[in-house]
Motif scaffolding. Structure first.
Motif: not given
Length: 120
Positions: A55-62
């Motif tokens: 994400t733009i915040e740097g989180r990894i999502i699936e």
């Protein structure tokens, strides 16, 4: 800054009678087109695989991925769609724009047909 919005028609590639008309925010920072999973299920589009995204915040999502037919400004293409969760934005991404041969005019911020594609 003014947002660019595209009127699109999204269809199930296996059942062209199942379509939705949508207004999508054009996001040239997003690789893929994100559509609410509930809408994709309504069209009968099934997930094919699951990928990770940053994400733009740097989180990894699936999220799950599928295929759809997208139409905009008289153009039609098969595209990859991300099954967005309810809190995810619905956006038209670059992969779909390139498949449709569309681009955002940097002056008017409106969608326009690409004059020519890069050959190499």
């Amino acid at each position: 800054m003014e947002n660019t919005v595209a009127k699109v028609r999204l269809c199930n590639p296996r059942d062209s009678g199942r379509c939705l008309e949508l207004d999508l925010l054009v996001d040239t920072g997003s690789t893929y087109t994100w559509i609410k999973a509930s809408r994709l299920r309504e069209l009968g589009i099934e997930p094919m695989k699951r990928w990770r995204f940053r994400t733009i915040e740097g989180r990894i999502i699936e999220r799950n991925l599928g295929e759809a037919i997208i139409e905009c400004m008289g153009e039609r293409a098969t595209t990859i769609v991300v099954f967005a969760q309810e809190n995810d934005a619905e956006v038209l991404g670059v992969y779909s724009l390139e498949g449709l041969r569309l681009e955002v005019d940097p002056v008017t911020k409106q969608l326009k047909k690409t004059e020519a594609l890069l050959a190499i």
